[in-house]
Scaffold this motif. Structure first.
Motif, PDB file in Angstrom:
ATOM      1  N   MET A   1       1.962 -35.920  42.969  1.00 47.20           N
ATOM      2  CA  MET A   1       1.782 -37.261  42.303  1.00 47.20           C
ATOM      3  C   MET A   1       0.440 -37.852  42.549  1.00 47.20           C
ATOM      4  SD  MET A   1       3.361 -40.721  43.891  1.00 47.20           S
ATOM      5  CE  MET A   1       5.213 -40.208  43.869  1.00 47.20           C
ATOM      6  N   LEU A   2      -0.256 -38.370  41.672  1.00 44.68           N
ATOM      7  CA  LEU A   2      -1.430 -38.962  41.662  1.00 44.68           C
ATOM      8  C   LEU A   2      -1.100 -40.380  41.713  1.00 44.68           C
ATOM      9  CD1 LEU A   2      -4.559 -38.818  41.149  1.00 44.68           C
ATOM     10  CD2 LEU A   2      -4.195 -39.405  39.088  1.00 44.68           C
ATOM     11  N   ARG A   3      -1.965 -40.759  43.150  1.00 48.23           N
ATOM     12  CA  ARG A   3      -1.627 -42.292  43.575  1.00 48.23           C
ATOM     13  C   ARG A   3      -3.009 -42.866  43.722  1.00 48.23           C
ATOM     14  NH1 ARG A   3       0.391 -42.975  49.748  1.00 48.23           N
ATOM     15  NH2 ARG A   3      -1.698 -42.438  49.994  1.00 48.23           N
ATOM     16  N   CYS A  28      12.898 -30.549  46.663  1.00 48.40           N
ATOM     17  CA  CYS A  28      11.560 -30.149  46.000  1.00 48.40           C
ATOM     18  C   CYS A  28      10.572 -30.863  46.960  1.00 48.40           C
ATOM     19  CB  CYS A  28      11.343 -30.625  44.624  1.00 48.40           C
ATOM     20  SG  CYS A  28      12.292 -29.574  43.516  1.00 48.40           S
ATOM     21  N   PRO A  29       9.560 -30.081  47.537  1.00 50.88           N
ATOM     22  CA  PRO A  29       8.417 -30.761  48.177  1.00 50.88           C
ATOM     23  C   PRO A  29       7.513 -31.552  47.241  1.00 50.88           C
ATOM     24  CG  PRO A  29       7.893 -28.340  47.857  1.00 50.88           C
ATOM     25  CD  PRO A  29       9.327 -28.660  47.440  1.00 50.88           C
ATOM     26  N   ILE A  30       6.667 -32.479  47.705  1.00 53.73           N
ATOM     27  CA  ILE A  30       5.975 -33.343  47.074  1.00 53.73           C
ATOM     28  C   ILE A  30       4.482 -33.371  47.470  1.00 53.73           C
ATOM     29  CG2 ILE A  30       5.378 -35.746  46.379  1.00 53.73           C
ATOM     30  CD1 ILE A  30       8.353 -36.332  46.575  1.00 53.73           C
ATOM     31  N   PRO A  68      -5.013 -33.943  40.075  1.00 58.53           N
ATOM     32  CA  PRO A  68      -3.735 -33.230  40.454  1.00 58.53           C
ATOM     33  C   PRO A  68      -3.874 -31.726  39.797  1.00 58.53           C
ATOM     34  CG  PRO A  68      -2.928 -35.247  39.443  1.00 58.53           C
ATOM     35  CD  PRO A  68      -4.712 -35.075  39.166  1.00 58.53           C
ATOM     36  N   TYR A  69      -4.773 -31.416  38.706  1.00 62.91           N
ATOM     37  CA  TYR A  69      -4.644 -30.214  38.292  1.00 62.91           C
ATOM     38  C   TYR A  69      -5.825 -29.495  39.011  1.00 62.91           C
ATOM     39  CZ  TYR A  69      -2.610 -32.192  34.293  1.00 62.91           C
ATOM     40  OH  TYR A  69      -1.495 -33.011  33.467  1.00 62.91           O
ATOM     41  N   TYR A  70      -6.697 -30.182  39.557  1.00 59.83           N
ATOM     42  CA  TYR A  70      -7.852 -29.414  40.367  1.00 59.83           C
ATOM     43  C   TYR A  70      -7.232 -28.798  41.554  1.00 59.83           C
ATOM     44  CZ  TYR A  70     -11.666 -29.186  43.707  1.00 59.83           C
ATOM     45  OH  TYR A  70     -12.599 -28.392  44.643  1.00 59.83           O
ATOM     46  N   ILE A  83       3.380 -32.729  37.406  1.00 59.53           N
ATOM     47  CA  ILE A  83       2.555 -33.810  37.612  1.00 59.53           C
ATOM     48  C   ILE A  83       2.594 -34.972  36.954  1.00 59.53           C
ATOM     49  CG2 ILE A  83      -0.236 -34.150  37.428  1.00 59.53           C
ATOM     50  CD1 ILE A  83      -0.563 -31.036  37.398  1.00 59.53           C
ATOM     51  N   ILE A  84       2.660 -36.195  37.936  1.00 56.73           N
ATOM     52  CA  ILE A  84       2.919 -37.364  37.429  1.00 56.73           C
ATOM     53  C   ILE A  84       2.248 -38.285  38.177  1.00 56.73           C
ATOM     54  CG2 ILE A  84       5.471 -36.933  36.797  1.00 56.73           C
ATOM     55  CD1 ILE A  84       6.244 -38.670  39.373  1.00 56.73           C
TER      56      ILE A  84
END
Length: 106
Positions: A1-3, A28-30, A68-70, A83-84
């Motif tokens: 998650m991008l925050r 699921c881990p986060i 998130p991609y990086y 990825i959210i």
């Protein structure tokens, strides 16, 4: 998650998003990638009680959607990742079978 938490309202959003994930995917881990949040607005008590969750403070502030991609490519936390953003709320469990990549709204 991008925050990115910038105020009390955005603090509420990431917590709802987290709860939705844990409701429909409790096993699921986060990983939360924090993009330069204002720490005074983050609910520390809530964050300190996250289950099976890693919070990373990005070393590249204000890079938003790329983070998130990086971090995924750099750390390979999972074989498959969803990825959210912190304002996306999952409303039901869904199948997570992917060959290469797939958009949630696919």
């Amino acid at each position: 998650m991008l925050r990115h938490v910038k105020d009390e309202n955005s603090d509420k959003h990431w917590k709802i998003s987290y709860k939705c994930i844990k409701t429909y995917f409790p096993e699921c881990p986060i990983v939360i990638i924090d993009d330069n949040s204002k720490q005074e607005y983050i609910d520390k008590e809530f964050q300190n009680n996250l289950i099976d969750t890693i919070v990373l403070n990005s070393e590249y502030p204000k890079r938003g959607e790329l983070l998130p991609y990086y971090y995924y490519s750099r750390n390979k936390f999972f074989d498959v990742a969803i990825i959210i953003h912190d304002s996306v709320f999952i409303n039901k469990r869904f199948e997570v079978k992917v060959d290469n990549y797939k958009f949630l709204w696919h």
